[in-house]
Design a protein around this motif. Structure first.
Motif, mmCIF file in Angstrom:
data_model
loop_
_atom_site.group_PDB
_atom_site.id
_atom_site.type_symbol
_atom_site.label_atom_id
_atom_site.label_comp_id
_atom_site.label_asym_id
_atom_site.label_seq_id
_atom_site.Cartn_x
_atom_site.Cartn_y
_atom_site.Cartn_z
ATOM 1 N N ALA A 32 0.831 -1.211 0.000
ATOM 2 C CA ALA A 32 0.000 0.000 0.000
ATOM 3 C C ALA A 32 0.863 1.257 0.000
ATOM 4 O O ALA A 32 0.569 2.223 -0.713
ATOM 5 N N ILE A 33 1.942 1.239 0.771
ATOM 6 C CA ILE A 33 2.837 2.402 0.792
ATOM 7 C C ILE A 33 3.537 2.564 -0.551
ATOM 8 O O ILE A 33 3.675 3.680 -1.065
ATOM 9 N N ALA A 34 3.977 1.464 -1.141
ATOM 10 C CA ALA A 34 4.623 1.537 -2.451
ATOM 11 C C ALA A 34 3.643 2.034 -3.517
ATOM 12 O O ALA A 34 4.020 2.803 -4.407
ATOM 13 N N PHE A 35 2.390 1.620 -3.431
ATOM 14 C CA PHE A 35 1.385 2.118 -4.362
ATOM 15 C C PHE A 35 1.183 3.615 -4.178
ATOM 16 O O PHE A 35 1.035 4.360 -5.153
ATOM 17 N N ILE A 52 10.938 1.160 -10.276
ATOM 18 C CA ILE A 52 12.165 0.963 -9.503
ATOM 19 C C ILE A 52 12.036 1.618 -8.132
ATOM 20 O O ILE A 52 12.347 1.005 -7.104
ATOM 21 N N ILE A 53 11.566 2.848 -8.101
ATOM 22 C CA ILE A 53 11.391 3.551 -6.825
ATOM 23 C C ILE A 53 10.316 2.870 -5.973
ATOM 24 O O ILE A 53 10.464 2.746 -4.750
ATOM 25 N N SER A 54 9.258 2.388 -6.591
ATOM 26 C CA SER A 54 8.213 1.680 -5.850
ATOM 27 C C SER A 54 8.733 0.378 -5.256
ATOM 28 O O SER A 54 8.417 0.040 -4.111
ATOM 29 N N GLY A 59 10.486 -2.730 -0.593
ATOM 30 C CA GLY A 59 11.505 -3.535 0.070
ATOM 31 C C GLY A 59 11.967 -2.935 1.384
ATOM 32 O O GLY A 59 12.152 -3.647 2.373
ATOM 33 N N LEU A 60 12.138 -1.619 1.404
ATOM 34 C CA LEU A 60 12.563 -0.962 2.645
ATOM 35 C C LEU A 60 11.495 -1.048 3.728
ATOM 36 O O LEU A 60 11.802 -1.367 4.880
ATOM 37 N N ILE A 61 10.262 -0.785 3.370
ATOM 38 C CA ILE A 61 9.178 -0.844 4.351
ATOM 39 C C ILE A 61 9.004 -2.269 4.864
ATOM 40 O O ILE A 61 8.852 -2.492 6.066
ATOM 41 N N TYR A 62 9.049 -3.255 3.972
ATOM 42 C CA TYR A 62 8.905 -4.655 4.383
ATOM 43 C C TYR A 62 10.032 -5.046 5.335
ATOM 44 O O TYR A 62 9.787 -5.639 6.390
#
Length: 81
Positions: A32-35, A52-54, A59-62
């Motif tokens: 959801a954050i990546a979206f 790429i940024i998404s 990956g960072l949030i996970y």
């Protein structure tokens, strides 16, 4: 002849749900954050940089959620030592 004394399965549905719960919650939040990141920057950057940024954001949030919120950091640090 072998007699089956305990016909119950060794893996219960509750154990399966408990094993999947934390990674599933983490991946849903990270997705959801990546979206949201993708939606916010989609029009301002070239097309190839948005996924790429998404992916980096997801990956960072996970990783941060699994390591610090759910306490998996101790497990992985003990495995690496």
């Amino acid at each position: 002849m072998y007699v089956l004394r305990n016909p119950r399965p060794s893996i219960t549905m509750l154990a399966l749900i408990n094993a999947v719960k934390k990674p599933l919650i983490t991946s849903l939040v990270a997705g959801a954050i990546a979206f949201g990141v993708q939606f916010a920057i989609a029009s301002s950057l070239p097309v190839w940089t948005t996924p790429i940024i998404s992916a980096i954001a997801m990956g960072l949030i996970y990783s941060l959620m699994m390591f610090y919120i759910f306490g998996v950091k101790e497990l992985y640090s003990s495995v690496l030592q």
